[in-house]
Design a protein around this motif. Sequence first.
Motif, PDB file in Angstrom:
ATOM      1  N   TRP A  75       0.850  -1.191   0.000  1.00 34.47           N
ATOM      2  CA  TRP A  75       0.000   0.000   0.000  1.00 34.47           C
ATOM      3  C   TRP A  75       0.890   1.247   0.000  1.00 34.47           C
ATOM      4  CZ3 TRP A  75      -5.171   0.049  -0.890  1.00 34.47           C
ATOM      5  CH2 TRP A  75      -5.797   1.304  -0.828  1.00 34.47           C
ATOM      6  N   ILE A  86      -5.329  -4.592  -2.385  1.00 34.42           N
ATOM      7  CA  ILE A  86      -6.256  -4.671  -1.260  1.00 34.42           C
ATOM      8  C   ILE A  86      -6.232  -6.018  -0.556  1.00 34.42           C
ATOM      9  CG2 ILE A  86      -7.891  -2.967  -2.125  1.00 34.42           C
ATOM     10  CD1 ILE A  86      -9.523  -5.439  -3.139  1.00 34.42           C
ATOM     11  N   LEU A  89      -6.220  -5.817   3.232  1.00 38.70           N
ATOM     12  CA  LEU A  89      -7.439  -5.162   3.729  1.00 38.70           C
ATOM     13  C   LEU A  89      -8.619  -6.109   3.641  1.00 38.70           C
ATOM     14  CD1 LEU A  89      -7.131  -1.660   2.006  1.00 38.70           C
ATOM     15  CD2 LEU A  89      -6.311  -2.361   4.239  1.00 38.70           C
ATOM     16  N   PHE A 284     -10.903  -2.148   5.178  1.00 37.06           N
ATOM     17  CA  PHE A 284     -11.107  -1.081   4.185  1.00 37.06           C
ATOM     18  C   PHE A 284     -11.424   0.232   4.886  1.00 37.06           C
ATOM     19  CE2 PHE A 284     -12.278  -4.764   1.483  1.00 37.06           C
ATOM     20  CZ  PHE A 284     -11.387  -4.533   0.452  1.00 37.06           C
ATOM     21  N   LYS A 287      -8.658   1.708   7.086  1.00 36.22           N
ATOM     22  CA  LYS A 287      -7.565   2.233   6.252  1.00 36.22           C
ATOM     23  C   LYS A 287      -7.917   3.642   5.753  1.00 36.22           C
ATOM     24  CE  LYS A 287      -3.676   1.662   4.152  1.00 36.22           C
ATOM     25  NZ  LYS A 287      -2.507   1.153   4.886  1.00 36.22           N
ATOM     26  N   TYR A 304      -7.475   5.541  -2.189  1.00 36.65           N
ATOM     27  CA  TYR A 304      -8.409   5.314  -1.073  1.00 36.65           C
ATOM     28  C   TYR A 304      -9.840   5.208  -1.578  1.00 36.65           C
ATOM     29  CZ  TYR A 304      -4.455   6.121   1.904  1.00 36.65           C
ATOM     30  OH  TYR A 304      -3.241   5.987   2.510  1.00 36.65           O
ATOM     31  N   ALA A 307     -10.422   1.794  -2.703  1.00 39.05           N
ATOM     32  CA  ALA A 307     -10.724   0.899  -1.582  1.00 39.05           C
ATOM     33  C   ALA A 307     -12.187   1.068  -1.169  1.00 39.05           C
ATOM     34  CB  ALA A 307      -9.793   1.197  -0.406  1.00 39.05           C
TER      35      ALA A 307
END
Lengths: 332, 302
Positions: A75, A86, A89, A284, A287, A304, A307
């Motif tokens: 990331w 991802i 996550l 998710f 984060k 972001y 995500a």
Amino acid sequence: MTTAATSSPPSPAATPSLISGRGTGRSGDRIFSVLTRGSGALVVVLVVLTGAFLLWKSVPSLLDDDVNFITSRVWQPAANPPAFGIAALLYTTVLSSVLALLMAVPVSVGVALFLTQCAPRRLATPLGYLVDLLAAVPSIIYGLWGAFVLGPVIAGTDSGPRRAIEDALGWIPLFSSTSVARGNVFLASVVLAIMILPIVTAISREVFLQVPRANIEAALALGATRWETIRVSVLPFGKPGVITASMLGLGRALGETIAVTIILSQPSSLEDFNFSVFYGGETFASKIANNASEFSTPQKTGAYIAAGLVLFVVTFLVNALARVFISRRGDV
Amino acid sequence: MAVVTSSPPAPTKRLLESESAGRRARNRLATVLMAACLLIAMLPLIWILWTVVSRGAGLLGDSTWWTNSQRGITSRRVGGGAYHAIVGTLVMALMTAVISVPIAIGTAIYLVEYGRGRFAKLVTFMVDVLTGIPSIVAALFIYALWVTAFGFQRVSFAVSLALVLLMVPVVVRSTEEMLRLVPRDLREASYALGVPRWKTIVKVVLPTAFSGIVTGIMLGLARVMGETAPLLILGPYTSSINLNPFDGNMAALPTFINQDRNNQALDPAFDRVWAAALTLILIVMVLSVLGRLLSRFGTVKK
């Protein structure tokens, strides 16, 4: 279903309008119908826009992504070119939510059965209100309580419940021992379980209340005990409803933000990965929340938002699946 | 229902005898387990309330808590109040309500009074989707719209826009439920008098369902006031009072809590965190309890 919509008002031309006094009210009707239809359309537009904007703002970053978005754990959205995936996550999000569901559903079903089948009605109503009150506690307070009060009791490195699980199941990688105190997925799941308990209970209660009286009385007349009645007539009837309730609870757990953000400790680097529930991690939502102040460049923000888009799609699918179970059963 | 026929091989011979000891024991065990589930569910509620009250009540007795802001007060210092955050929370909730209530009531009227066919099904489905949207996703959408597309600043009005997405489905659902409870006779009596449909809805249907609609609004407000995620993304915290939703940062109770949550070593700051948590829980609980009481004593009048 009300059928009022089908009974159209009598033709205003035939009977002079009694109350409106002037005019026929036809244009008023038209304006009103357009306004309410417009509000409905606005709701549709809002949902479509949500998906469209998330997609629009994440695609440029996704195209520049240097690693595989789905399978990578890296990331570094600020790097040049950006690299973000991802996998980690997704693992933490799904693991914490599924564990929460496994803990919450049996308890919720027990509570719902007790309130609908065992407790006298005058006791069941106030107790039901109390369970509903759990839903009124803001999630940031669950986070504070979970991290600073519940955490040391159940999830610290030398807390009883955690030690018991580690001793019994530690040979499975999922439960292997780590040095992460409190900020682990295990604690997050317990708190999530408490948070989704009221919604799963409320829907299960509703379903159990709809079991036809005749089914219950037939079982009782055959000499079944209270528990046997529940097993043969209440649970089979309520099963699809409980599945729906669980899916809605799962959707809630997947997207929960601040409680998880407060509780989970972030691993120092994503390469530092561990399957154990006693390890930290990021979902998710956490984060995104942890980095909300770093939305400085479109490229970073896009990572972001990507995500967030995945979270949107996942919760959408889970909720849609929940509706499938409801509709298959007729109306609940 | 074919369900009953699948009952276990019923002890037909002993139908009228008392149950065997084993069956009775199992029945008792199951009842105890179900009651235990209820206790397990109650435990966190009591524990959370006790924690927040015992740690936060001290500061709420100070009059400055309700009248002062945190301006100029560092994490190491005692003092100040939550006025800036309480006012901010109320302002954002009010803006959210002003925007979402008309949309939600309009949608509910459409679904109950007009809605038929594919479009009504679509609207119902989208309300369901909105119900399940995580708050952080709603916040990201408004961020993408407000900040990256329009180029505006992060202000509390944007927070309210994100909260609208979360409040609308709650109010639609409860209003819809109430409108469906209004007896058809009332509508038809009104039509028989020659009253146009829109006036029937405004003057007859809505007033009959009024208390139920208010309940929905209060539950919706209770939900959005406790939300933190949209504030993190769209509404930066400030320790001063700000009443302008279009300019500058505005505090809210959740961000006030979030601000100092990592300072558990600093007693003055952490005391304020718990006091703010208690304040928030009080506001939200009062709203939802009032809402439920109202719905209990004032459902559709017959």
